[in-house]
Scaffold this motif. Sequence first.
Motif, PDB file in Angstrom:
ATOM      1  N   PRO A  13       0.927  -1.430   0.083  1.00 37.16           N
ATOM      2  CA  PRO A  13       0.181   0.009   0.079  1.00 37.16           C
ATOM      3  C   PRO A  13       0.795   1.212  -0.044  1.00 37.16           C
ATOM      4  O   PRO A  13       0.121   2.394  -0.152  1.00 37.16           O
ATOM      5  CB  PRO A  13      -0.833   0.028   1.359  1.00 37.16           C
ATOM      6  N   TYR A  14       2.104   1.189   0.059  1.00 33.70           N
ATOM      7  CA  TYR A  14       2.976   2.339   0.131  1.00 33.70           C
ATOM      8  C   TYR A  14       3.856   2.708  -0.902  1.00 33.70           C
ATOM      9  O   TYR A  14       4.352   1.881  -1.644  1.00 33.70           O
ATOM     10  CB  TYR A  14       4.184   2.420   1.537  1.00 33.70           C
ATOM     11  N   ASP A  15       3.656   3.863  -1.465  1.00 26.79           N
ATOM     12  CA  ASP A  15       4.569   4.386  -2.418  1.00 26.79           C
ATOM     13  C   ASP A  15       6.245   4.352  -2.237  1.00 26.79           C
ATOM     14  O   ASP A  15       7.100   4.360  -2.692  1.00 26.79           O
ATOM     15  CB  ASP A  15       4.072   5.621  -3.045  1.00 26.79           C
ATOM     16  N   TYR A  16       6.261   4.867  -0.644  1.00 25.41           N
ATOM     17  CA  TYR A  16       7.605   5.205  -0.126  1.00 25.41           C
ATOM     18  C   TYR A  16       7.724   4.360   0.921  1.00 25.41           C
ATOM     19  O   TYR A  16       6.615   4.393   2.050  1.00 25.41           O
ATOM     20  CB  TYR A  16       8.006   6.704   0.261  1.00 25.41           C
ATOM     21  N   ILE A  17       8.805   3.785   1.504  1.00 27.19           N
ATOM     22  CA  ILE A  17       9.285   3.319   2.672  1.00 27.19           C
ATOM     23  C   ILE A  17      10.552   3.921   3.248  1.00 27.19           C
ATOM     24  O   ILE A  17      11.387   3.797   2.260  1.00 27.19           O
ATOM     25  CB  ILE A  17       9.494   1.674   2.510  1.00 27.19           C
ATOM     26  N   THR A  18      10.799   4.492   4.375  1.00 31.31           N
ATOM     27  CA  THR A  18      11.926   5.039   4.917  1.00 31.31           C
ATOM     28  C   THR A  18      12.317   4.158   5.922  1.00 31.31           C
ATOM     29  O   THR A  18      11.408   3.573   6.800  1.00 31.31           O
ATOM     30  CB  THR A  18      11.363   6.351   5.492  1.00 31.31           C
ATOM     31  N   LEU A  19      13.527   3.952   5.924  1.00 30.43           N
ATOM     32  CA  LEU A  19      14.386   3.051   6.937  1.00 30.43           C
ATOM     33  C   LEU A  19      15.057   3.985   7.825  1.00 30.43           C
ATOM     34  O   LEU A  19      15.970   4.669   7.022  1.00 30.43           O
ATOM     35  CB  LEU A  19      15.020   1.874   6.244  1.00 30.43           C
ATOM     36  N   ASP A  20      14.968   4.161   8.896  1.00 32.40           N
ATOM     37  CA  ASP A  20      15.565   4.905   9.849  1.00 32.40           C
ATOM     38  C   ASP A  20      16.340   4.071  10.992  1.00 32.40           C
ATOM     39  O   ASP A  20      15.364   3.612  11.771  1.00 32.40           O
ATOM     40  CB  ASP A  20      14.618   6.017  10.305  1.00 32.40           C
ATOM     41  N   THR A  21      17.369   3.908  10.916  1.00 32.07           N
ATOM     42  CA  THR A  21      18.415   4.154  10.147  1.00 32.07           C
ATOM     43  C   THR A  21      19.188   3.242   9.555  1.00 32.07           C
ATOM     44  O   THR A  21      19.054   2.074   9.790  1.00 32.07           O
ATOM     45  CB  THR A  21      19.570   5.187  10.952  1.00 32.07           C
ATOM     46  N   ALA A  22      20.165   3.536   8.826  1.00 33.83           N
ATOM     47  CA  ALA A  22      21.079   2.579   8.022  1.00 33.83           C
ATOM     48  C   ALA A  22      21.874   1.672   9.057  1.00 33.83           C
ATOM     49  O   ALA A  22      21.954   0.559   8.931  1.00 33.83           O
ATOM     50  CB  ALA A  22      21.944   3.349   6.873  1.00 33.83           C
ATOM     51  N   THR A  23      22.284   2.576  10.126  1.00 40.53           N
ATOM     52  CA  THR A  23      23.058   1.671  11.339  1.00 40.53           C
ATOM     53  C   THR A  23      22.268   0.695  11.863  1.00 40.53           C
ATOM     54  O   THR A  23      22.563  -0.275  12.253  1.00 40.53           O
ATOM     55  CB  THR A  23      23.580   2.884  11.922  1.00 40.53           C
ATOM     56  N   ALA A  24      21.133   1.154  12.072  1.00 41.40           N
ATOM     57  CA  ALA A  24      20.058   0.183  12.979  1.00 41.40           C
ATOM     58  C   ALA A  24      19.922  -1.120  11.947  1.00 41.40           C
ATOM     59  O   ALA A  24      19.750  -2.137  12.400  1.00 41.40           O
ATOM     60  CB  ALA A  24      18.759   0.810  13.512  1.00 41.40           C
ATOM     61  N   THR A 106      29.626   0.217   8.394  1.00 40.39           N
ATOM     62  CA  THR A 106      30.851  -0.764   8.638  1.00 40.39           C
ATOM     63  C   THR A 106      31.519  -0.878   7.413  1.00 40.39           C
ATOM     64  O   THR A 106      31.004  -1.546   6.339  1.00 40.39           O
ATOM     65  CB  THR A 106      30.542  -1.931   9.254  1.00 40.39           C
ATOM     66  N   GLY A 107      32.897  -0.602   7.101  1.00 44.29           N
ATOM     67  CA  GLY A 107      33.632  -1.254   6.199  1.00 44.29           C
ATOM     68  C   GLY A 107      33.133  -0.715   4.842  1.00 44.29           C
ATOM     69  O   GLY A 107      33.053   0.558   4.539  1.00 44.29           O
ATOM     70  N   LYS A 108      33.269  -1.357   3.798  1.00 42.91           N
ATOM     71  CA  LYS A 108      32.682  -1.070   2.582  1.00 42.91           C
ATOM     72  C   LYS A 108      31.429  -0.998   2.173  1.00 42.91           C
ATOM     73  O   LYS A 108      30.871  -0.341   1.179  1.00 42.91           O
ATOM     74  CB  LYS A 108      33.276  -2.213   1.542  1.00 42.91           C
ATOM     75  N   LEU A 109      30.590  -1.135   3.271  1.00 41.68           N
ATOM     76  CA  LEU A 109      28.960  -1.296   3.224  1.00 41.68           C
ATOM     77  C   LEU A 109      28.797  -0.004   2.860  1.00 41.68           C
ATOM     78  O   LEU A 109      27.701   0.253   1.998  1.00 41.68           O
ATOM     79  CB  LEU A 109      28.440  -1.899   4.495  1.00 41.68           C
ATOM     80  N   SER A 110      29.070   1.091   3.181  1.00 38.29           N
ATOM     81  CA  SER A 110      28.832   2.630   3.123  1.00 38.29           C
ATOM     82  C   SER A 110      28.977   2.727   1.592  1.00 38.29           C
ATOM     83  O   SER A 110      28.030   3.386   1.008  1.00 38.29           O
ATOM     84  CB  SER A 110      29.752   3.480   4.040  1.00 38.29           C
ATOM     85  N   SER A 111      30.111   2.616   0.738  1.00 42.54           N
ATOM     86  CA  SER A 111      30.590   2.881  -0.485  1.00 42.54           C
ATOM     87  C   SER A 111      29.497   2.152  -1.365  1.00 42.54           C
ATOM     88  O   SER A 111      28.753   2.633  -2.460  1.00 42.54           O
ATOM     89  CB  SER A 111      31.732   2.637  -0.905  1.00 42.54           C
TER      90      SER A 111
END
Length: 175
Positions: A13-24, A106-111
Amino acid sequence: NKVVDQIIADGKPYDYITLDTATALEDMCLPLALKMYQLTPMGKTYTGDILSLPNGAGYKYLRDAFDLMITKVRTAAKRVILLGHVKDKIIDKGGKEVNAKELALTGKLSSITCAYADAIGFLYREGNKCWVTFETQNELVCGARPEHLRNKVIVLSEQDQHGKTTTYWDRIFID
């Protein structure tokens, strides 16, 4: 996993999903990464911290688990917004060390995560306004593929003298 399964079961049902936060999300993927390693012949009896494996071997399983979860979330909505904190990073720019900010993973996960994103923005407050910048610059790992965001600095919200906040999400989400 259960939340995404329920969203899909409810007909997306959602056009957008927001994940807060990437670290979590990264932290939530650690048990999955461990399970993935335990499915290998070498890891079947391992019960320690996945990131403590010799030679950084556990980081591959964390990247795989994170990718698996992001891919699953992408199936549940048209657009996925991943919020995250930033961390300082020193980069080499033409033989000169420059301080930059990047997604705190962590590590290369960011890039890797940023490479898949259509836009990376840095949100900040100045006065009574909330801004997001998509400008590519040395100090921030930012940028955008969509033309309407590329190298732009956008007022996202502002508050008047009476405390009323006006938002301008239509400047970001034009479809």
